[in-house]
Design a protein around this motif. Structure first.
Motif, PDB file in Angstrom:
ATOM      1  N   ALA A  41      -2.983   7.949   4.682  1.00 27.58           N
ATOM      2  CA  ALA A  41      -3.224   6.508   4.551  1.00 27.58           C
ATOM      3  C   ALA A  41      -3.086   6.113   3.088  1.00 27.58           C
ATOM      4  O   ALA A  41      -3.658   6.760   2.207  1.00 27.58           O
ATOM      5  N   VAL A  42      -2.310   5.054   2.844  1.00 24.54           N
ATOM      6  CA  VAL A  42      -2.056   4.603   1.479  1.00 24.54           C
ATOM      7  C   VAL A  42      -2.248   3.093   1.394  1.00 24.54           C
ATOM      8  O   VAL A  42      -1.644   2.334   2.156  1.00 24.54           O
ATOM      9  N   THR A  43      -3.095   2.667   0.461  1.00 29.22           N
ATOM     10  CA  THR A  43      -3.346   1.247   0.211  1.00 29.22           C
ATOM     11  C   THR A  43      -3.125   0.957  -1.270  1.00 29.22           C
ATOM     12  O   THR A  43      -3.710   1.622  -2.124  1.00 29.22           O
ATOM     13  N   HIS A  44      -2.276  -0.023  -1.574  1.00 30.91           N
ATOM     14  CA  HIS A  44      -2.066  -0.465  -2.952  1.00 30.91           C
ATOM     15  C   HIS A  44      -2.838  -1.775  -3.148  1.00 30.91           C
ATOM     16  O   HIS A  44      -2.833  -2.639  -2.273  1.00 30.91           O
ATOM     17  N   PHE A  45      -3.499  -1.925  -4.297  1.00 36.65           N
ATOM     18  CA  PHE A  45      -4.235  -3.168  -4.522  1.00 36.65           C
ATOM     19  C   PHE A  45      -3.963  -3.732  -5.910  1.00 36.65           C
ATOM     20  O   PHE A  45      -3.629  -3.012  -6.848  1.00 36.65           O
ATOM     21  N   THR A  46      -4.106  -5.062  -6.002  1.00 37.51           N
ATOM     22  CA  THR A  46      -3.965  -5.790  -7.264  1.00 37.51           C
ATOM     23  C   THR A  46      -5.167  -6.701  -7.427  1.00 37.51           C
ATOM     24  O   THR A  46      -5.527  -7.441  -6.500  1.00 37.51           O
ATOM     25  N   VAL A  47      -5.793  -6.644  -8.596  1.00 39.36           N
ATOM     26  CA  VAL A  47      -6.956  -7.486  -8.875  1.00 39.36           C
ATOM     27  C   VAL A  47      -6.482  -8.844  -9.377  1.00 39.36           C
ATOM     28  O   VAL A  47      -5.761  -8.936 -10.370  1.00 39.36           O
ATOM     29  N   LEU A  48      -6.890  -9.908  -8.686  1.00 35.38           N
ATOM     30  CA  LEU A  48      -6.502 -11.270  -9.072  1.00 35.38           C
ATOM     31  C   LEU A  48      -7.556 -11.940  -9.949  1.00 35.38           C
ATOM     32  O   LEU A  48      -7.225 -12.623 -10.907  1.00 35.38           O
ATOM     33  N   GLU A  49      -8.829 -11.751  -9.598  1.00 34.88           N
ATOM     34  CA  GLU A  49      -9.933 -12.338 -10.368  1.00 34.88           C
ATOM     35  C   GLU A  49     -11.151 -11.438 -10.258  1.00 34.88           C
ATOM     36  O   GLU A  49     -11.347 -10.773  -9.230  1.00 34.88           O
ATOM     37  N   THR A  50     -11.990 -11.450 -11.283  1.00 34.96           N
ATOM     38  CA  THR A  50     -13.263 -10.742 -11.201  1.00 34.96           C
ATOM     39  C   THR A  50     -14.402 -11.711 -11.505  1.00 34.96           C
ATOM     40  O   THR A  50     -14.232 -12.684 -12.242  1.00 34.96           O
ATOM     41  N   PHE A  51     -15.562 -11.418 -10.922  1.00 32.59           N
ATOM     42  CA  PHE A  51     -16.747 -12.237 -11.090  1.00 32.59           C
ATOM     43  C   PHE A  51     -17.900 -11.322 -11.500  1.00 32.59           C
ATOM     44  O   PHE A  51     -17.686 -10.140 -11.760  1.00 32.59           O
ATOM     45  N   GLU A  52     -19.097 -11.837 -11.511  1.00 36.28           N
ATOM     46  CA  GLU A  52     -20.227 -11.030 -11.990  1.00 36.28           C
ATOM     47  C   GLU A  52     -20.450  -9.784 -11.132  1.00 36.28           C
ATOM     48  O   GLU A  52     -20.664  -8.692 -11.641  1.00 36.28           O
TER      49      GLU A  52
END
Length: 304
Positions: free
Chosen positions: A209-220
């Motif tokens: 199983a392979v999942t690629h992710f990209t962070v768009l925004e971060t919060f507290e």
């Protein structure tokens, strides 16, 4: 008969037993769980229990349910959000809360029931219970699904999924602040040996199983990300994000008890791309984030 056994963990304490079992046993409604409790099919520490009982740590729960039978799916006039349709394929934007195909506890009100009304010729494709269904998304995940309307289209779409040439992009809000912009989770997924109703990262009988992710925004305390599936294992994004310490917000099965209030996981299948099985055209579809998830995201953005 199928037997299910659960031992209550610390994070589940003080949850009503009917709600807990609804979260643990996939595709079974809370009303069905309550019927099983009433007829004695659910035992707590080898004794009958009431639906409103709030569980304690180390409580032992046993559920005995009838063997699943092949149901006869019936057409139901349920509105569908059709994104695209021609003689070969149909692309649906599934709402959160809708089960994809009938199962014990969910014999009707499913996407399949709606599709059989919308496309009366579907029953001959891929069996009685999953006519035309090529892939599925969880009940409490919203977003795009492709459905085949004939055998040629079904064979083509299944082949594309196996060859990993389809594009499936999800939007999600996860717990914690992810410190880097991109990442890949490559970890095998199989049945959780401690809880057969859940999936887990495991080397024992796990499938790649392979999942690629990209962070768009971060919060507290949260991150808003997109996840692109290279494979399509059951609960893949939910399991992988839990595995790296960033479970999906609102996830009743894999996330913490204290989470964002969205009545299910904050996970939306927003982009779907595939090659048309007849014309060879490359198709790409997008579905906007559902309103409740959009409101949740805006609250996080406004709180910064």
């Amino acid at each position: 008969m199928n037997n299910y056994e659960f031992t209550v963990e610390e994070h589940q304490v003080q949850t009503r037993i009917d709600k807990l079992l609804t979260d643990l046993i996939e595709d079974v409604s809370r009303s069905q769980i309550q019927l099983w409790i009433k007829d004695g099919s659910v035992q707590l520490n080898n004794e009958p229990v009431k639906s409103n009982y709030k569980v304690e740590e180390a409580d032992h729960i046993t559920v005995t349910i009838p063997e699943a039978v092949e149901l006869e799916a019936v057409a139901e006039d349920i509105p569908l959000d059709v994104i695209y349709e021609d003689d070969d394929v149909i692309v649906i934007n599934k709402p959160r809360g809708m089960v994809v195909h009938p199962a014990p506890g969910h014999p009707n009100g499913t996407l399949v029931n709606a599709l059989l009304h919308h496309c009366p010729d579907l029953p001959g494709i891929n069996g009685v219970i999953r006519p035309g269904i090529v892939h599925r998304i969880d009940k409490d995940t919203s977003g795009l699904l492709m459905v085949a309307k004939n055998d040629v289209a079904h064979e083509s779409l299944v082949s594309q999924l196996k060859a990993k040439t389809t594009k499936r992009l999800y939007q999600t809000i996860v717990h914690g602040v992810i410190p880097h912009e991109h990442g890949t989770v490559e970890a095998p997924i199989g049945r959780d040996k401690r809880d057969r109703q859940s999936m887990a990262v495991t080397d024992q009988n796990g499938r790649d199983a392979v999942t690629h992710f990209t962070v768009l925004e971060t919060f507290e305390k949260y991150s808003y990300i997109t996840c692109q599936l290279e494979t399509g294992r059951t609960h893949q994004i939910r399991v992988h994000m839990k595995y790296i310490g960033h479970p999906v917000a609102g996830d009743p099965k894999y996330g913490p008890k204290k989470t964002l209030d969205i009545n299910g996981q904050a996970l939306h299948a927003s982009v779907l791309g595939f090659t048309h099985p007849r014309t060879g055209e490359e198709l790409l579809f997008e579905a906007p984030m559902p309103e409740d998830m959009s409101i949740l995201l805006k609250k996080l953005q406004d709180s910064r």
